[in-house]
Design an enzyme around this catalytic site. Sequence first.
Site, PDB file in Angstrom:
ATOM      1  N   HIS A  47       3.046  -4.263   2.360  1.00 51.40           N
ATOM      2  CA  HIS A  47       3.868  -5.477   2.399  1.00 51.40           C
ATOM      3  C   HIS A  47       4.734  -5.539   3.642  1.00 51.40           C
ATOM      4  O   HIS A  47       5.271  -6.598   3.971  1.00 51.40           O
ATOM      5  CB  HIS A  47       4.761  -5.565   1.159  1.00 51.40           C
ATOM      6  CG  HIS A  47       3.995  -5.662  -0.121  1.00 51.40           C
ATOM      7  ND1 HIS A  47       3.114  -6.685  -0.392  1.00 51.40           N
ATOM      8  CD2 HIS A  47       3.947  -4.843  -1.200  1.00 51.40           C
ATOM      9  CE1 HIS A  47       2.570  -6.501  -1.588  1.00 51.40           C
ATOM     10  NE2 HIS A  47       3.061  -5.383  -2.096  1.00 51.40           N
ATOM     11  N   ARG A  72       2.362   4.042   3.602  1.00 52.03           N
ATOM     12  CA  ARG A  72       1.724   3.311   2.491  1.00 52.03           C
ATOM     13  C   ARG A  72       0.663   2.398   3.089  1.00 52.03           C
ATOM     14  O   ARG A  72       0.981   1.531   3.919  1.00 52.03           O
ATOM     15  CB  ARG A  72       2.710   2.492   1.670  1.00 52.03           C
ATOM     16  CG  ARG A  72       1.925   1.700   0.593  1.00 52.03           C
ATOM     17  CD  ARG A  72       2.774   1.142  -0.496  1.00 52.03           C
ATOM     18  NE  ARG A  72       3.515  -0.030  -0.101  1.00 52.03           N
ATOM     19  CZ  ARG A  72       4.197  -0.786  -0.946  1.00 52.03           C
ATOM     20  NH1 ARG A  72       4.221  -0.483  -2.233  1.00 52.03           N
ATOM     21  NH2 ARG A  72       4.865  -1.837  -0.521  1.00 52.03           N
ATOM     22  N   GLU A 152       1.291   0.966 -11.129  1.00 51.91           N
ATOM     23  CA  GLU A 152       2.112  -0.246 -11.129  1.00 51.91           C
ATOM     24  C   GLU A 152       1.480  -1.396 -11.916  1.00 51.91           C
ATOM     25  O   GLU A 152       1.863  -2.554 -11.720  1.00 51.91           O
ATOM     26  CB  GLU A 152       2.456  -0.679  -9.695  1.00 51.91           C
ATOM     27  CG  GLU A 152       1.313  -0.676  -8.704  1.00 51.91           C
ATOM     28  CD  GLU A 152       1.754  -0.987  -7.268  1.00 51.91           C
ATOM     29  OE1 GLU A 152       2.899  -1.383  -7.018  1.00 51.91           O
ATOM     30  OE2 GLU A 152       0.893  -0.846  -6.370  1.00 51.91           O
ATOM     31  N   ASP A 178       5.940  -4.394  -9.275  1.00 54.52           N
ATOM     32  CA  ASP A 178       4.667  -4.846  -9.845  1.00 54.52           C
ATOM     33  C   ASP A 178       4.587  -4.485 -11.317  1.00 54.52           C
ATOM     34  O   ASP A 178       4.085  -5.277 -12.126  1.00 54.52           O
ATOM     35  CB  ASP A 178       3.490  -4.234  -9.072  1.00 54.52           C
ATOM     36  CG  ASP A 178       3.156  -5.052  -7.834  1.00 54.52           C
ATOM     37  OD1 ASP A 178       2.995  -6.279  -7.962  1.00 54.52           O
ATOM     38  OD2 ASP A 178       3.074  -4.477  -6.738  1.00 54.52           O
TER      39      ASP A 178
HETATM   40  C1  3PY Z   1       6.514  -2.065  -6.403  1.00 51.29           C
HETATM   41  O1  3PY Z   1       7.634  -1.883  -6.903  1.00 51.29           O
HETATM   42  O2  3PY Z   1       5.640  -2.777  -6.906  1.00 51.29           O
HETATM   43  C2  3PY Z   1       6.217  -1.412  -5.154  1.00 51.29           C
HETATM   44  O3  3PY Z   1       5.097  -1.508  -4.683  1.00 51.29           O
HETATM   45  C3  3PY Z   1       7.297  -0.644  -4.480  1.00 51.29           C
HETATM   46  O4  3PY Z   1       7.154  -0.667  -3.134  1.00 51.29           O
HETATM   47 MG    MG Z   2       3.808  -2.802  -5.704  1.00 48.63          MG
END
Ligand code: 3PY
Ligand code: MG
Length: 267
Positions: A47, A72, A152, A178
């Site tokens: 992101h 990442r 996530e 997420d």
């Molecule tokens: C999330 O919280 O979804 C993340 O990917 C943290 O960077």
């Molecule tokens: Mg995320």
Amino acid sequence: MAKPYQMAQQLSRGDTLLTAWSSLPSVDLVDQLATTEFDAVTLDMQHGGHDEKSVWDGLLAIINRQKCAVVRIPVGRNDMASRALDMGADAIIAPMINSAEDAKAFADSMKFPPLGSRSWGAPRAQSLRDVEGGNAFLKSANKDTLSLAMIETREALAALDDILSVEGIDGVFVGPSDLSIAWTNGDSVDPTREDMMEAIALIAKKAKAANKFAGIFSVDPSDAPRFTQMGFQFIALGFETGLISAGATQFLAAAKGGKETKLDGGY
Ligand code: 3PY
Ligand code: MG
């Protein structure tokens, strides 16, 4: 200046590592983050604005400052996982690992044979990490560098045991934003939701039972001690924008006479 791989050893001996999260693809900002007391800097290609060039430059800056260097990757970009290792990273975080198959594909790109099929060719990592000779690098790279699978989604929670049992996955990293969207069936994004905490604690517990590491993004930094208590050892705290505005707020409060803290503007 070189810095041997240490992150895996630090986590193995029980240290908690706090990482800054870099979204802005500026090597000067990455370097600045690495001069602070954070133990690590994570470059975000999912992101954040980081691309291959800024990761190449940023890793050099972080390693020169003797900090742990983490990347990442974007979703499913296992080619980039291997490349970031070749560039010298200590650890790679892969987002949206929702099944054992996702985890296997990620691990495969991260580990040299026979564990995986990472392709040979890391002269830069070798030199930045001060490893003498290809065979020494080959011998230790699989344990020196870490693959962290992001948990996530509901699918990932359901497949957690299978993901944790994949050889070559060294740990999991919780994405609470997420996760909160999945948790509320798309109703809201709220990474600090109290009703997710039990499930989050269980992720750390299961990781430990599987002899793997657990990390998490702590959107509210004051939650970090709580996550440490749960067993999370790698905790991300925030990006440049948050750090800059928190610093500005503190400086302005001091300038307006509201704070007694002694601040240093760096001149
Ligand atoms: C999330 O919280 O979804 C993340 O990917 C943290 O960077
Ligand atoms: Mg995320």
